[in-house]
Design a protein around this motif. Sequence first.
Motif, PDB file in Angstrom:
ATOM      1  N   LEU A  83       0.833  -1.204   0.000  1.00 46.84           N
ATOM      2  CA  LEU A  83       0.000   0.000   0.000  1.00 46.84           C
ATOM      3  C   LEU A  83       0.869   1.256   0.000  1.00 46.84           C
ATOM      4  N   LEU A  84       1.881   1.235   0.869  1.00 47.32           N
ATOM      5  CA  LEU A  84       2.755   2.409   0.992  1.00 47.32           C
ATOM      6  C   LEU A  84       3.519   2.681  -0.302  1.00 47.32           C
ATOM      7  N   LYS A  85       3.888   1.594  -0.961  1.00 46.45           N
ATOM      8  CA  LYS A  85       4.622   1.748  -2.217  1.00 46.45           C
ATOM      9  C   LYS A  85       3.781   2.527  -3.240  1.00 46.45           C
ATOM     10  N   ARG A  86       2.504   2.225  -3.296  1.00 47.14           N
ATOM     11  CA  ARG A  86       1.623   2.944  -4.230  1.00 47.14           C
ATOM     12  C   ARG A  86       1.535   4.414  -3.841  1.00 47.14           C
ATOM     13  N   ILE A  87       1.485   4.659  -2.530  1.00 42.81           N
ATOM     14  CA  ILE A  87       1.372   6.059  -2.073  1.00 42.81           C
ATOM     15  C   ILE A  87       2.640   6.832  -2.413  1.00 42.81           C
ATOM     16  N   ILE A  88       3.798   6.241  -2.095  1.00 48.34           N
ATOM     17  CA  ILE A  88       5.031   6.997  -2.343  1.00 48.34           C
ATOM     18  C   ILE A  88       5.291   7.165  -3.841  1.00 48.34           C
ATOM     19  N   ASN A  89       4.849   6.194  -4.641  1.00 45.89           N
ATOM     20  CA  ASN A  89       4.951   6.342  -6.104  1.00 45.89           C
ATOM     21  C   ASN A  89       4.183   7.566  -6.574  1.00 45.89           C
ATOM     22  N   SER A  90       3.022   7.788  -5.952  1.00 50.27           N
ATOM     23  CA  SER A  90       2.199   8.928  -6.377  1.00 50.27           C
ATOM     24  C   SER A  90       2.868  10.264  -6.028  1.00 50.27           C
ATOM     25  N   PHE A  91       3.845  10.229  -5.124  1.00 49.84           N
ATOM     26  CA  PHE A  91       4.608  11.441  -4.804  1.00 49.84           C
ATOM     27  C   PHE A  91       5.888  11.541  -5.635  1.00 49.84           C
TER      28      PHE A  91
END
Length: 167
Positions: free
Chosen positions: A97-105
């Motif tokens: 989940l976190l990987k998707r979030i940090i990718n969006s940044f």
Amino acid sequence: MTENKNIVSSKDEWQPKIVAFFCNWCTYTAADSAGVSRIKYSPNIRVIRVMCSGRVDPQFILDAFAKGADGVLIGGCHPGDCHYQEGNYKCLRRFRLLKRIINSFGIEDERLRLEWISASEADKVRITVNDMVSKVKALGPLSLPKRFLVWNQEIKLHPITTTMEEK
Ligand code: FES
């Protein structure tokens, strides 16, 4: 003369900072045994010992990036071997989940990594750390604290004028 230039450039070469959260029962022990066995790996990592990879709160990872880490590595027990039953499965779910979030940044995939490394896999610590350091080195500095300054400027230039209540 050329030789001196090479010496200066290799000394000045940028070095990434990698924060590593290692589970006490497996990866931390493997890293410790790598040290005892004199297995050399890149000195770019700063290890933080946690009792289980499931203890790694996503906030720890975001804080590490926000405070200047160029990469974050999590090391845990192999699936089925967690000393707290399913801590590593929890870690895996949060990680995805976190990987998707940090990718969006705009933070690249290679900057966040999860590896299962048992206590007997000292050499896997070397391989993993060296591989991660070389990949992050190729990406260059993340410099999130500097990016925050730019983002803050953008927010000042484009203030949000409507709120949910106003709508
Ligand atoms: S005890 Fe090692 S990952 Fe849970």
